[in-house]
Each structure stands twice: as structure tokens, then as C-alpha cells.
Design a protein around this motif. Structure first.
Motif, PDB file in Angstrom:
ATOM      1  N   ARG A 180      50.110 -32.579  13.570  1.00 48.52           N
ATOM      2  CA  ARG A 180      50.110 -33.610  14.471  1.00 48.52           C
ATOM      3  C   ARG A 180      51.181 -33.281  15.602  1.00 48.52           C
ATOM      4  NH1 ARG A 180      51.598 -39.188  11.736  1.00 48.52           N
ATOM      5  NH2 ARG A 180      51.375 -39.890  14.025  1.00 48.52           N
ATOM      6  N   MET A 181      51.950 -32.324  15.128  1.00 41.24           N
ATOM      7  CA  MET A 181      52.911 -31.951  16.408  1.00 41.24           C
ATOM      8  C   MET A 181      52.075 -31.177  17.509  1.00 41.24           C
ATOM      9  SD  MET A 181      56.187 -29.456  16.151  1.00 41.24           S
ATOM     10  CE  MET A 181      57.503 -30.633  15.703  1.00 41.24           C
TER      11      MET A 181
ATOM     12  N   GLY B  10      49.048 -31.552  18.114  1.00 46.63           N
ATOM     13  CA  GLY B  10      48.343 -32.617  18.689  1.00 46.63           C
ATOM     14  C   GLY B  10      48.905 -33.200  19.812  1.00 46.63           C
ATOM     15  N   ALA B  11      50.273 -33.592  19.505  1.00 38.45           N
ATOM     16  CA  ALA B  11      51.349 -34.197  20.539  1.00 38.45           C
ATOM     17  C   ALA B  11      51.435 -33.304  21.714  1.00 38.45           C
ATOM     18  CB  ALA B  11      52.549 -34.636  19.952  1.00 38.45           C
TER      19      ALA B  11
ATOM     20  N   ARG C 134      49.173 -30.918  22.715  1.00 41.43           N
ATOM     21  CA  ARG C 134      48.007 -31.171  23.533  1.00 41.43           C
ATOM     22  C   ARG C 134      48.051 -32.207  24.420  1.00 41.43           C
ATOM     23  NH1 ARG C 134      46.190 -28.722  18.920  1.00 41.43           N
ATOM     24  NH2 ARG C 134      45.292 -30.841  18.100  1.00 41.43           N
ATOM     25  N   GLY C 135      48.614 -33.291  23.878  1.00 44.94           N
ATOM     26  CA  GLY C 135      48.586 -34.668  24.589  1.00 44.94           C
ATOM     27  C   GLY C 135      49.623 -34.358  25.710  1.00 44.94           C
ATOM     28  N   LEU C 136      50.695 -33.792  25.585  1.00 46.26           N
ATOM     29  CA  LEU C 136      51.577 -33.637  26.721  1.00 46.26           C
ATOM     30  C   LEU C 136      50.935 -32.866  27.776  1.00 46.26           C
ATOM     31  CD1 LEU C 136      55.325 -33.101  25.271  1.00 46.26           C
ATOM     32  CD2 LEU C 136      54.254 -34.840  26.669  1.00 46.26           C
TER      33      LEU C 136
ATOM     34  N   ALA D  17      55.698 -29.208  26.072  1.00 48.34           N
ATOM     35  CA  ALA D  17      54.447 -28.910  25.229  1.00 48.34           C
ATOM     36  C   ALA D  17      54.395 -27.570  24.432  1.00 48.34           C
ATOM     37  CB  ALA D  17      53.073 -29.141  25.874  1.00 48.34           C
TER      38      ALA D  17
ATOM     39  N   MET E 245      56.898 -27.579  21.785  1.00 47.45           N
ATOM     40  CA  MET E 245      56.342 -28.121  20.454  1.00 47.45           C
ATOM     41  C   MET E 245      55.328 -27.239  19.931  1.00 47.45           C
ATOM     42  SD  MET E 245      56.014 -32.094  21.945  1.00 47.45           S
ATOM     43  CE  MET E 245      55.247 -32.613  20.545  1.00 47.45           C
TER      44      MET E 245
END
Length: 118
Positions: free
Chosen positions: A10-11, A13-14, A16-18, A78, A81
Motif C-alpha cells: 500500500r505504501m 501504491g501511495a 505511485r499515486g503521488l 514518492a 516512500m
């Protein structure tokens, strides 16, 4: 005993979202800059036009710079992370391998020469 749990997938994935938000921001800033430049200074070159430009152009440039700076900050966050997610996963794999070695169980990914990267 206190337990620490980190969902590295999830980290990542976050992160990648950023990166996606940063890319969208860069697109918006580029489109704004292109759109403004495409107007070819509609305020003109007379005294009033120069006065308008003197008041309008510096904040416009500040806005474009701030947008690009924010995109860089998001990309850097990102990247941090992603690095943390890989580090946490690697630490977990190494700890599991260490425990398996102490108990005689089969070795995990770290002992086989690779760390988990998700």
C-alpha cells in the motif's frame, strides 16, 4: 509488547499515486504556460500594456514556478516512500530469514540473494 505493522504494498501504491499527481500537475502547469504564451502578449506594448505586464507577468511566473516546485516535492516524497517500502520489506525478509536460520527452517528471499521490492 508493541507491534509495528507496515503495509509495504500500500505504501508503494501511495507513492505511485503521488507520482501520478505530480505528473498531472506538471501537465497543468505546461498547459497553462503554453496557453498564456499562445496569447502573444495581448496587453500590447504601449504604456498601459507595459504597466499591466509589469503587474501581471511576475505573479504568473511565480505561479508556474510554484507549480513545478510542488511537482518536484511530490516526486521526491514518492521516491522516499518507495525507498522506505523497499527498506521495510527488505528488513522484514531479513528478519524472517534470520529467524528461519535460528530454527532450521527453509531460507527466505534474503538468504537466497534477493530482497522483496514491493
Amino acid at each position: 509488547m508493541t507491534e509495528l505493522s507496515i503495509d509495504t504494498e500500500r505504501m508503494a501504491g501511495a507513492a505511485r499515486g503521488l507520482n501520478g499527481v505530480a505528473a498531472q500537475l506538471r501537465f497543468i502547469v505546461a498547459a497553462l504556460d503554453t496557453g498564456i504564451d499562445g496569447q502573444h502578449r495581448p496587453w500590447g506594448q504601449d504604456k498601459i500594456g507595459r504597466e499591466f505586464a509589469g503587474e501581471w507577468v511576475p505573479p504568473k511566473n511565480d505561479l508556474l514556478t510554484a507549480g513545478n516546485d510542488l511537482a518536484r516535492v511530490l516526486e521526491s516524497a514518492a521516491e522516499g516512500m518507495e525507498t522506505m517500502a523497499r527498506g521495510f520489506a527488505g528488513t522484514e525478509d531479513a528478519n524472517v530469514d534470520s529467524l528461519r536460520g535460528a530454527t532450521g527452517a527453509d531460507a527466505g528471499p534474503a538468504a537466497r540473494g534477493g530482497l522483496r521490492t514491493t
